[in-house]
Design a protein around this motif. Sequence first.
Motif, PDB file in Angstrom:
ATOM      1  N   THR A   1      11.519  12.259  -2.511  1.00 46.43           N
ATOM      2  CA  THR A   1      12.829  11.701  -2.201  1.00 46.43           C
ATOM      3  C   THR A   1      13.305  12.154  -0.829  1.00 46.43           C
ATOM      4  O   THR A   1      13.126  13.315  -0.453  1.00 46.43           O
ATOM      5  N   ILE A   2      13.893  11.225  -0.097  1.00 51.26           N
ATOM      6  CA  ILE A   2      14.574  11.562   1.147  1.00 51.26           C
ATOM      7  C   ILE A   2      16.006  11.065   0.993  1.00 51.26           C
ATOM      8  O   ILE A   2      16.239   9.869   0.829  1.00 51.26           O
ATOM      9  N   ALA A   3      16.963  12.007   0.973  1.00 53.73           N
ATOM     10  CA  ALA A   3      18.353  11.641   0.749  1.00 53.73           C
ATOM     11  C   ALA A   3      19.185  12.008   1.973  1.00 53.73           C
ATOM     12  O   ALA A   3      18.828  12.922   2.715  1.00 53.73           O
ATOM     13  N   THR A   4      20.267  11.274   2.181  1.00 53.53           N
ATOM     14  CA  THR A   4      21.191  11.639   3.257  1.00 53.53           C
ATOM     15  C   THR A   4      22.540  11.971   2.647  1.00 53.53           C
ATOM     16  O   THR A   4      22.923  11.418   1.616  1.00 53.53           O
TER      17      THR A   4
ATOM     18  N   ASP B   1       0.815  -1.212   0.000  1.00 54.49           N
ATOM     19  CA  ASP B   1       0.000   0.000   0.000  1.00 54.49           C
ATOM     20  C   ASP B   1       0.851   1.265   0.000  1.00 54.49           C
ATOM     21  O   ASP B   1       0.435   2.288  -0.529  1.00 54.49           O
ATOM     22  N   PHE B   2       2.022   1.195   0.620  1.00 53.26           N
ATOM     23  CA  PHE B   2       2.876   2.378   0.752  1.00 53.26           C
ATOM     24  C   PHE B   2       4.282   2.036   0.264  1.00 53.26           C
ATOM     25  O   PHE B   2       5.202   1.863   1.055  1.00 53.26           O
ATOM     26  N   PRO B   3       4.455   1.913  -1.064  1.00 54.11           N
ATOM     27  CA  PRO B   3       5.723   1.414  -1.589  1.00 54.11           C
ATOM     28  C   PRO B   3       6.904   2.345  -1.300  1.00 54.11           C
ATOM     29  O   PRO B   3       6.784   3.558  -1.427  1.00 54.11           O
ATOM     30  N   VAL B   4       7.995   1.746  -0.891  1.00 55.76           N
ATOM     31  CA  VAL B   4       9.233   2.469  -0.623  1.00 55.76           C
ATOM     32  C   VAL B   4      10.344   1.790  -1.410  1.00 55.76           C
ATOM     33  O   VAL B   4      10.423   0.566  -1.428  1.00 55.76           O
ATOM     34  N   VAL B   5      11.178   2.573  -2.080  1.00 56.82           N
ATOM     35  CA  VAL B   5      12.352   2.015  -2.742  1.00 56.82           C
ATOM     36  C   VAL B   5      13.578   2.685  -2.139  1.00 56.82           C
ATOM     37  O   VAL B   5      13.637   3.905  -2.039  1.00 56.82           O
ATOM     38  N   THR B   6      14.501   1.865  -1.678  1.00 54.61           N
ATOM     39  CA  THR B   6      15.668   2.377  -0.976  1.00 54.61           C
ATOM     40  C   THR B   6      16.925   2.100  -1.775  1.00 54.61           C
ATOM     41  O   THR B   6      17.083   1.002  -2.311  1.00 54.61           O
ATOM     42  N   PHE B   7      17.805   3.081  -1.838  1.00 51.85           N
ATOM     43  CA  PHE B   7      19.127   2.828  -2.399  1.00 51.85           C
ATOM     44  C   PHE B   7      20.162   3.057  -1.307  1.00 51.85           C
ATOM     45  O   PHE B   7      20.179   4.104  -0.659  1.00 51.85           O
ATOM     46  N   ILE B   8      21.015   2.058  -1.076  1.00 55.01           N
ATOM     47  CA  ILE B   8      22.101   2.203  -0.112  1.00 55.01           C
ATOM     48  C   ILE B   8      23.412   1.906  -0.847  1.00 55.01           C
ATOM     49  O   ILE B   8      23.400   1.228  -1.883  1.00 55.01           O
ATOM     50  N   PRO B   9      24.540   2.406  -0.334  1.00 57.19           N
ATOM     51  CA  PRO B   9      25.800   2.189  -1.057  1.00 57.19           C
ATOM     52  C   PRO B   9      26.076   0.709  -1.349  1.00 57.19           C
ATOM     53  O   PRO B   9      26.634   0.372  -2.394  1.00 57.19           O
ATOM     54  N   GLU B  10      25.646  -0.179  -0.447  1.00 61.95           N
ATOM     55  CA  GLU B  10      25.880  -1.614  -0.645  1.00 61.95           C
ATOM     56  C   GLU B  10      25.145  -2.163  -1.869  1.00 61.95           C
ATOM     57  O   GLU B  10      25.372  -3.303  -2.274  1.00 61.95           O
TER      58      GLU B  10
ATOM     59  N   LEU C   1      11.296   7.448  -2.585  1.00 62.31           N
ATOM     60  CA  LEU C   1      12.699   7.047  -2.760  1.00 62.31           C
ATOM     61  C   LEU C   1      13.501   7.456  -1.544  1.00 62.31           C
ATOM     62  O   LEU C   1      13.421   8.602  -1.097  1.00 62.31           O
ATOM     63  N   ILE C   2      14.258   6.506  -1.015  1.00 63.26           N
ATOM     64  CA  ILE C   2      15.209   6.842   0.039  1.00 63.26           C
ATOM     65  C   ILE C   2      16.604   6.610  -0.535  1.00 63.26           C
ATOM     66  O   ILE C   2      16.912   5.499  -0.981  1.00 63.26           O
ATOM     67  N   LEU C   3      17.411   7.642  -0.573  1.00 62.88           N
ATOM     68  CA  LEU C   3      18.756   7.532  -1.134  1.00 62.88           C
ATOM     69  C   LEU C   3      19.765   7.778  -0.018  1.00 62.88           C
ATOM     70  O   LEU C   3      19.958   8.915   0.419  1.00 62.88           O
ATOM     71  N   ASP C   4      20.369   6.703   0.456  1.00 64.57           N
ATOM     72  CA  ASP C   4      21.293   6.838   1.575  1.00 64.57           C
ATOM     73  C   ASP C   4      22.718   7.006   1.046  1.00 64.57           C
ATOM     74  O   ASP C   4      23.247   6.092   0.409  1.00 64.57           O
ATOM     75  N   ASP C   5      23.311   8.160   1.322  1.00 61.74           N
ATOM     76  CA  ASP C   5      24.732   8.363   1.031  1.00 61.74           C
ATOM     77  C   ASP C   5      25.077   8.160  -0.447  1.00 61.74           C
ATOM     78  O   ASP C   5      26.088   7.546  -0.763  1.00 61.74           O
ATOM     79  N   VAL C   6      24.239   8.651  -1.337  1.00 66.69           N
ATOM     80  CA  VAL C   6      24.477   8.423  -2.757  1.00 66.69           C
ATOM     81  C   VAL C   6      25.364   9.498  -3.348  1.00 66.69           C
ATOM     82  O   VAL C   6      26.277   9.230  -4.122  1.00 66.69           O
ATOM     83  N   PHE C   7      25.128  10.758  -2.914  1.00 72.06           N
ATOM     84  CA  PHE C   7      25.746  11.870  -3.628  1.00 72.06           C
ATOM     85  C   PHE C   7      27.239  11.984  -3.368  1.00 72.06           C
ATOM     86  O   PHE C   7      27.973  12.540  -4.156  1.00 72.06           O
ATOM     87  N   ALA C   8      27.688  11.409  -2.251  1.00 70.97           N
ATOM     88  CA  ALA C   8      29.121  11.450  -1.940  1.00 70.97           C
ATOM     89  C   ALA C   8      29.926  10.751  -3.031  1.00 70.97           C
ATOM     90  O   ALA C   8      31.065  11.120  -3.308  1.00 70.97           O
ATOM     91  N   GLU C   9      29.320   9.748  -3.646  1.00 66.12           N
ATOM     92  CA  GLU C   9      30.071   8.950  -4.603  1.00 66.12           C
ATOM     93  C   GLU C   9      29.978   9.486  -6.035  1.00 66.12           C
ATOM     94  O   GLU C   9      30.631   8.965  -6.921  1.00 66.12           O
TER      95      GLU C   9
END
Lengths: 351, 198
Positions: free
Chosen positions: A324-327, A110-119, A298-306
């Motif tokens: 989007t929620i980015a860290t 019902d509440f889809p979340v897609v997460t991107f992590i460095p791993e 979209l959750i983007l964890d630590d993406v922009f550093a790379e």
Amino acid sequence: MNVVTLQVEGFRNIEAADLLFQTRNLLVGPNGAGKTSIAEAVAVALNGRSFRTFDLAMLLRRGADYWRTVATVNQEDNSTHRIAISATSQQRERVKLDDRNVRITQLATDFPVVTFIPEDRDLVVGLPGIRREYLDSILARSDPSVYRLLSRAAKILKQRRNLIRSNNPDIVTLDIFDEELASASILISDARENLLGYLQGVVEEFNQRITGRSEEVCFRYLRSWKNDPLSDLKASRSYDFRTGSTSVGFHRDDFIIELNGLPAKSTASQGQIRSLAIALRVGSAQVLQNNIGEPPLLILDDVFAEFDRSRAARLVTAIGQYQTIATNTEHVDIMDDWSVYEISGGRIVSH
Amino acid sequence: MYPASLSKLMDELSRLPGIGPKSAQRIALFMVKRGPQDAQRLAEALLAAAANTKRCRECFSLSEEDLCGVCANAGRDHSVICVVEEPRDVLAFERGMSFRGLYHVLGGVISPMDGIGPEQLHLGELLNRLRGDTVKEVILATSSTIEGEATATYLAKLIAPAGVNISRLATGVPVGGDLDYVDEVTLSRALDGRYRVT
């Protein structure tokens, strides 16, 4: 779907926090400040699952009696929902959707979340299980019948494993489980291959938008059997008895990612791998949106550093349609128009 | 906190299925409050039930005699045997009062995870009952779980040489149920098992 507010208590290193989200949100802070914990809290608040751990008991802040997340969410049909999840050290998570008790598994569809992590670079270079899990998590959320098929197949596999590891296993029983496993494997591999067909074009497009270069992306699904899983299962029986495992079936499949005709796993550069990995995640968001009818968060964890500046700018444009929620450890100048929360020592220090 | 004998009672009660420490405490305190007479009655009932209940030698359902009420009843249809997992499934059918044949209780289902294989179930006894010409049909009424289905398939293979009719309990839409709430797997099974109206 849009997350409007989030309240967090007793979660990781966060004692209490109140957040109000816009379409684009950046959580900034030094390492260990708690920005990933906030992002994790969003994922838990919406889906009841964390991208850092399977064990939700790990979420409880040291010294706290309970943790709790409350999120308000706007859906495409303009309905507003309130999801409250809480647990204590003694009691498992309890989920209330609009003040009604619901099962935690219901939330993901019902509440889809897609997460991107460095791993997530392991989607390209890691073990096959990570790629299967990637496909299965999209399928399970898109189609309840595939979700049931996957859990049924996992149970058959568990029974078969127990059977071949037992003393003196009954061969007729093994025949029966092999037939069940074979037919489930055929259905699952067909569903996965079908999904890959959809994903290929979507991922190629996102990859191109992120890298700014036209690169050919090709997915090839690899089955763990030749023509018929049942005959391969029977042929590999003596091997399976020796190893105590099941060497043929949906749980041994994989897919190959080719970039410009070459396997990305062994030939792609670090930059190409990163872009492909994020294109795989953003691509899954688009497929989920088509299947569920609700654009994922979209959750983007630590993406922009790379990413270098131009790549980061292109990525920001490519994900424009999703909340989007980015860290990140520091401010990024191309993200001037984002809503920024500065986080330090588990607290929001400025907004 | 509680006297030793009361703690012991709570400890024993909390081993029962569906009874947690809280319920155990409630039941124990209730029994103590009601006094020795009630406790005596309960204790006697417990003892009698545990001592007198045994398995029917034909169908392995629960019975106080060698032969259970169903097997001993000449009015039942002795040509049909309904194979079920547990004695409680017999009770479920008997509540419905629509089945007039006999039962056979397997004592479980094939589940390697729980260490249960065909040899742990009452299968040889079932085959023995199929010798001779009395039995014409065997109904496989195990659950529609993975284990129940696997057991039914196993039984079908095992019984086939005996030359009796073998049928499987239908799966489908529950009576009084809304189609909207039926999952796809059940619905497609219901479709497969549809019957002609005209």
